[in-house]
Design a protein around this motif. Sequence first.
Motif, short mmCIF file in Angstrom:
data_model
loop_
_atom_site.label_atom_id
_atom_site.label_comp_id
_atom_site.label_asym_id
_atom_site.label_seq_id
_atom_site.Cartn_x
_atom_site.Cartn_y
_atom_site.Cartn_z
N ILE A 122 -15.10 18.74 1.85
CA ILE A 122 -13.52 18.06 1.82
C ILE A 122 -13.63 18.24 0.15
CG2 ILE A 122 -12.42 15.98 2.09
CD1 ILE A 122 -13.84 15.18 4.28
N GLU A 123 -12.45 18.70 -0.41
CA GLU A 123 -12.08 18.98 -1.65
C GLU A 123 -10.95 18.29 -2.12
OE1 GLU A 123 -13.68 21.49 -3.09
OE2 GLU A 123 -13.81 23.26 -2.17
N VAL A 124 -11.23 17.24 -3.17
CA VAL A 124 -10.26 16.40 -3.61
C VAL A 124 -10.48 16.43 -5.13
CG1 VAL A 124 -9.39 14.19 -3.56
CG2 VAL A 124 -10.35 14.78 -1.39
N ASP A 125 -9.28 16.50 -5.88
CA ASP A 125 -9.36 16.43 -7.30
C ASP A 125 -9.95 15.11 -8.05
OD1 ASP A 125 -7.87 18.55 -7.51
OD2 ASP A 125 -5.95 17.51 -7.79
N PRO A 126 -10.90 15.30 -9.06
CA PRO A 126 -11.25 13.97 -9.46
C PRO A 126 -10.54 12.77 -9.78
CG PRO A 126 -12.26 16.04 -10.56
CD PRO A 126 -11.17 16.45 -9.47
N ASP A 127 -9.23 13.13 -10.23
CA ASP A 127 -8.61 11.98 -10.51
C ASP A 127 -8.03 11.23 -9.23
OD1 ASP A 127 -8.32 12.84 -13.07
OD2 ASP A 127 -6.38 13.89 -13.30
N GLU A 128 -7.81 11.92 -8.27
CA GLU A 128 -7.28 11.14 -6.92
C GLU A 128 -8.59 10.50 -6.46
OE1 GLU A 128 -4.58 11.55 -4.98
OE2 GLU A 128 -5.71 10.68 -3.12
N VAL A 129 -9.81 10.96 -6.55
CA VAL A 129 -10.88 9.97 -6.01
C VAL A 129 -11.14 8.94 -6.76
CG1 VAL A 129 -13.62 10.54 -6.58
CG2 VAL A 129 -12.20 12.18 -5.24
N VAL A 130 -11.08 8.79 -8.39
CA VAL A 130 -10.97 7.66 -9.13
C VAL A 130 -9.84 6.86 -8.71
CG1 VAL A 130 -10.75 6.98 -11.29
CG2 VAL A 130 -12.20 9.04 -10.90
N ALA A 131 -8.69 7.24 -8.43
CA ALA A 131 -7.64 6.19 -7.96
C ALA A 131 -8.04 5.67 -6.32
CB ALA A 131 -6.29 7.15 -7.76
N ARG A 132 -8.64 6.22 -5.73
CA ARG A 132 -8.79 5.90 -4.34
C ARG A 132 -9.96 4.76 -4.40
NH1 ARG A 132 -9.49 11.34 -0.35
NH2 ARG A 132 -7.46 12.04 -0.43
N ILE A 133 -10.80 5.17 -5.20
CA ILE A 133 -11.95 4.14 -5.23
C ILE A 133 -11.59 2.97 -6.00
CG2 ILE A 133 -14.27 3.80 -6.08
CD1 ILE A 133 -15.16 6.67 -5.18
N ALA A 134 -10.61 3.00 -7.04
CA ALA A 134 -10.11 1.88 -7.57
C ALA A 134 -9.34 0.73 -6.68
CB ALA A 134 -9.23 2.32 -8.72
N LYS A 135 -8.62 1.51 -5.87
CA LYS A 135 -8.13 0.91 -4.83
C LYS A 135 -9.07 0.09 -3.80
CE LYS A 135 -4.03 1.54 -1.90
NZ LYS A 135 -3.09 2.74 -1.22
N ARG A 136 -9.92 0.81 -3.34
CA ARG A 136 -11.05 0.23 -2.44
C ARG A 136 -11.68 -0.95 -3.39
NH1 ARG A 136 -15.79 3.91 0.23
NH2 ARG A 136 -16.47 3.96 -2.12
N ALA A 137 -12.02 -0.67 -4.32
CA ALA A 137 -12.69 -1.94 -5.34
C ALA A 137 -12.05 -3.17 -5.03
CB ALA A 137 -12.89 -1.28 -6.77
N GLU A 138 -10.61 -2.81 -5.11
CA GLU A 138 -9.63 -4.15 -5.17
C GLU A 138 -9.84 -4.97 -3.73
OE1 GLU A 138 -5.62 -3.28 -5.76
OE2 GLU A 138 -6.17 -2.50 -8.05
N ILE A 139 -9.79 -4.03 -2.77
CA ILE A 139 -9.98 -4.41 -1.31
C ILE A 139 -11.31 -5.05 -0.79
CG2 ILE A 139 -9.41 -4.03 1.12
CD1 ILE A 139 -7.62 -1.80 0.01
N GLU A 140 -12.45 -4.06 -1.13
CA GLU A 140 -13.90 -4.44 -0.61
C GLU A 140 -14.72 -5.02 -1.62
OE1 GLU A 140 -15.46 -1.12 1.79
OE2 GLU A 140 -13.32 -0.52 2.54
#
Length: 196
Positions: A122-140
């Motif tokens: 699965i190929e995703v840009d590093p910036d997108e990855v950082v944004a997704r994990i930041a969002k998960r950090a808020e939730i989980e």
Amino acid sequence: RNENINEHNMRIVLLGAPGSGKGTQAKLIVKELNIPHISTGDLLRGAIAAKTALGLAAKEVMDKGNLVSDEIVLGMLKDRITQADATNGFILDGFPRNVTQAEMLETLLSELEMSLDHALLIEVDPDEVVARIAKRAEIEGRTDDTEAVVRNRLNVYKEQTAPVGDFYKEQGIVTEILGKGSIEDVQHRIQAVLRF
Ligand code: B4P
């Protein structure tokens, strides 16, 4: 569940950076296929929650964003993959994480007279990855989702895990999956490859 597909040919590894959607997509795939989702990250978090000696040792490493030792992870994987529900297939999420683990998996599977059918990258840009994990950090609130630790996890990915893609490319079983767009978009691309 779709009973028509050939469940015997579904030994899959999911590869991709942290936050690329491996766990997310694996959960959707196993809803359709009658095979277990084996996540070494989940197995390790389970050992931490159970407060085993192994879990305590793993937590220290994971909180820094580094890889847990190959021996520990392989031991857990071996216990899980030899259970009855994995006989006809499985989806591995988060394993192998380096070339040594990929080689260990080859040996283990050949002992079990099994082989892999697909390695989905699965190929995703590093910036997108950082944004997704930041969002998960808020939730989980996962302790390894802080910005500094995520940056280290991305480095570890680049240096140790990305070569696993080349390892499977040499075997001709890699399919690259575009990881951007919605969760459903990515799932449709995966289903097109696995044909279900
Ligand atoms: P993992 O649990 O594997 O964590 P991960 O790489 O972050 O992936 P995960 O599957 O959880 O996230 P996903 O991309 O689905 O590993 C954690 C740690 O365990 C490692 O750092 C290491 O220390 C240790 N470890 C694990 N396996 C090991 C091994 N084999 N050897 C050694 N150590 C090992 O999702 C991320 C977020 O993105 C989610 O919040 C999700 O909702 C969101 N998302 C997904 N798809 C999206 C989309 N299309 N659009 C928007 N958001 C999306």
